[in-house]
Design an enzyme around this catalytic site. Structure first.
Site, PDB file in Angstrom:
ATOM      1  N   GLY A  43       0.888  -1.184  -0.058  1.00 12.53           N
ATOM      2  CA  GLY A  43      -0.267  -0.198   0.265  1.00 12.53           C
ATOM      3  C   GLY A  43       1.071   1.308   0.600  1.00 12.53           C
ATOM      4  O   GLY A  43       0.796   2.111  -0.509  1.00 12.53           O
ATOM      5  N   ALA A  44       1.791   0.899   1.061  1.00  9.55           N
ATOM      6  CA  ALA A  44       2.935   2.426   0.757  1.00  9.55           C
ATOM      7  C   ALA A  44       3.463   2.710  -0.056  1.00  9.55           C
ATOM      8  O   ALA A  44       3.287   3.465  -0.864  1.00  9.55           O
ATOM      9  CB  ALA A  44       3.592   2.432   1.626  1.00  9.55           C
ATOM     10  N   ASN A  45       3.875   1.850  -0.999  1.00  4.27           N
ATOM     11  CA  ASN A  45       4.843   2.056  -2.073  1.00  4.27           C
ATOM     12  C   ASN A  45       3.911   1.805  -3.167  1.00  4.27           C
ATOM     13  O   ASN A  45       4.605   3.141  -3.801  1.00  4.27           O
ATOM     14  CB  ASN A  45       5.333   0.324  -2.527  1.00  4.27           C
ATOM     15  CG  ASN A  45       6.616  -0.594  -1.354  1.00  4.27           C
ATOM     16  OD1 ASN A  45       7.201   0.636  -0.698  1.00  4.27           O
ATOM     17  ND2 ASN A  45       6.525  -1.791  -1.320  1.00  4.27           N
ATOM     18  N   GLU A 141      -2.604  -7.237   1.667  1.00  2.00           N
ATOM     19  CA  GLU A 141      -2.034  -7.457   2.862  1.00  2.00           C
ATOM     20  C   GLU A 141      -2.879  -6.753   4.105  1.00  2.00           C
ATOM     21  O   GLU A 141      -2.188  -6.310   4.912  1.00  2.00           O
ATOM     22  CB  GLU A 141      -0.776  -6.473   2.592  1.00  2.00           C
ATOM     23  CG  GLU A 141       0.582  -7.510   1.712  1.00  2.00           C
ATOM     24  CD  GLU A 141       1.506  -6.534   1.118  1.00  2.00           C
ATOM     25  OE1 GLU A 141       2.883  -7.449   1.269  1.00  2.00           O
ATOM     26  OE2 GLU A 141       1.740  -5.581   1.449  1.00  2.00           O
ATOM     27  N   ASN A 185       0.374 -11.100 -11.191  1.00  2.00           N
ATOM     28  CA  ASN A 185       1.212 -12.702 -12.873  1.00  2.00           C
ATOM     29  C   ASN A 185       0.540 -13.293 -12.680  1.00  2.00           C
ATOM     30  O   ASN A 185      -0.493 -13.767 -12.173  1.00  2.00           O
ATOM     31  CB  ASN A 185       2.705 -12.617 -11.991  1.00  2.00           C
ATOM     32  CG  ASN A 185       2.509 -12.770 -10.447  1.00  2.00           C
ATOM     33  OD1 ASN A 185       2.391 -13.784  -9.961  1.00  2.00           O
ATOM     34  ND2 ASN A 185       3.749 -12.844  -9.864  1.00  2.00           N
ATOM     35  N   ASP A 248       5.043  -2.576  -7.967  1.00  2.00           N
ATOM     36  CA  ASP A 248       3.717  -1.779  -7.222  1.00  2.00           C
ATOM     37  C   ASP A 248       4.118   0.145  -8.033  1.00  2.00           C
ATOM     38  O   ASP A 248       2.851   0.333  -8.216  1.00  2.00           O
ATOM     39  CB  ASP A 248       4.647  -1.331  -6.180  1.00  2.00           C
ATOM     40  CG  ASP A 248       4.788  -2.262  -4.242  1.00  2.00           C
ATOM     41  OD1 ASP A 248       3.611  -2.864  -4.832  1.00  2.00           O
ATOM     42  OD2 ASP A 248       5.139  -2.707  -4.237  1.00  2.00           O
ATOM     43  N   SER A 276      12.085   1.344 -12.878  1.00  2.00           N
ATOM     44  CA  SER A 276      12.001   1.582 -11.216  1.00  2.00           C
ATOM     45  C   SER A 276      13.176   0.173 -11.168  1.00  2.00           C
ATOM     46  O   SER A 276      13.606   0.349  -9.871  1.00  2.00           O
ATOM     47  CB  SER A 276      10.837   0.796 -10.164  1.00  2.00           C
ATOM     48  OG  SER A 276      10.760  -0.241 -10.639  1.00  2.00           O
TER      49      SER A 276
END
Ligand code: ADP
Length: 297
Positions: A43-45, A141, A185, A248, A276
């Site tokens: 979530g944060a990423n 998560e 995936n 992410d 990234s």
């Protein structure tokens, strides 16, 4: 200029990374060679990646009333993520991932902590935030009922709901139906649908009503076009250094560029994710909108 508003409903973790010359045997104490801590949790990423791409991002989640929680909140705010809807829980540790890297491999123990203190009532309290968003993005998560509540609210307000079904688990039919798009995936897609691992992509897509963008590592991503059928967005050739956080970044870019239509959103997502992987760390390589535009020019 159009600034997309993204609501991310998801996890917040502190990643504690220890490097060692080898993995210890059971009961053995070993001297490690290094230690570092990084902001993590899908979530944060994804919230940080979307903010880097210029979106207005609000995160709905939970941390513990501890030093990691405070550090993570400060880190998210520094990256421009609105954390007003992140609650702080007493008597519960902030989520953490204990990662040991050795022998070119890793061992990971995740303690969900405050992430699993998130309740359906917490999500429902953020109805206005979801109603104001252009796109709602979530992962697995946090407790599944929270994800289902977010999907239901997104549906109620006619907002696209992108679900990154990771870590994989069999998804209830109602959640599949309420999701605008899944971004697994191949392995995660099969598990999400309760189908055998080696089911052909064509059959997996059909079972998910074609509302899927399937990530394929360096090979890019598969998506479905009503006219053309299954389409592949090839991966962008880059010097890969560290693929942590690629998924992410992919999800964040897909949400940010959603208004361009699926083929263009997937192209931007593959390009952002490729950028990234050229830098170390989950958040180290997340590109800005300007860096992405330059890469695609
Ligand atoms: P996950 O880690 O969730 O399985 P992937 O490995 O499929 O996700 O990576 C997500 C996306 O990141 C891919 O769809 C692709 O666009 C990009 N990506 C990953 N690895 C590379 C790579 N080596 N080169 C270019 N792009 C990559």
């Amino acid at each position: 200029m159009y600034t997309p508003k993204i609501a991310v409903i998801g996890s917040i973790n502190m990643d504690l990374v220890t490097t060692a010359p080898r993995f210890p045997a059971v009961g053995e104490t070993l001297l490690g060679s290094g230690f570092a801590q990084f902001m993590g949790g899908k979530g944060a990423n994804q919230a940080v990646a979307a903010a880097r791409l210029g979106a207005e991002v609000a995160l709905v989640g939970a941390v513990g009333d501890d030093a990691f929680g405070r550090e993570l909140l400060a880190g998210l705010q520094e990256q421009g993520v609105d954390t007003a809807a992140v609650k702080t829980l007493a008597n519960t540790p902030t989520g953490m991932a204990n990662i040991t890297v050795a022998e070119a491999d890793n061992h990971i123990i995740v303690v969900s902590g405050a992430n699993f203190g998130l309740t359906v009532a917490d999500i429902e309290a953020q109805e206005a935030l979801i109603a104001a968003a252009d796109v709602v993005l979530s992962q697995l998560e946090i407790p599944l009922p929270c994800v289902e509540a977010a999907a239901a609210l997104a549906q109620k307000h006619g907002k696209p709901f992108i679900l990154n079904p990771a870590p994989a688990q069999r998804l209830p039919e109602s959640l599949l139906a309420a999701s605008s798009l899944l971004t697994p995936n191949a392995h995660e897609l099969a598990i999400s649908l309760g189908l055998p691992e080696h089911t052909a992509a064509h059959d997996l897509f059909a079972a998910a009503n074609h509302r899927v963008v399937m990530t394929c590592g360096a090979d890019g991503a598969l998506y479905y076009d009503p006219q053309a059928g299954l389409c592949q967005q090839p991966g962008f050739a880059v010097q890969a250094v560290d693929s942590t956080g690629a998924g992410d970044t992919f999800n964040a870019a897909l949400a940010v560029y959603w208004p361009l239509g699926l083929p263009q959103a997937v192209r931007h997502a593959c390009a952002a994710a490729a950028l990234s992987v050229t830098r170390m760390g989950a958040q180290g390589g997340m590109p800005s909108a300007a860096a992405l535009a330059a890469f695609l020019a």
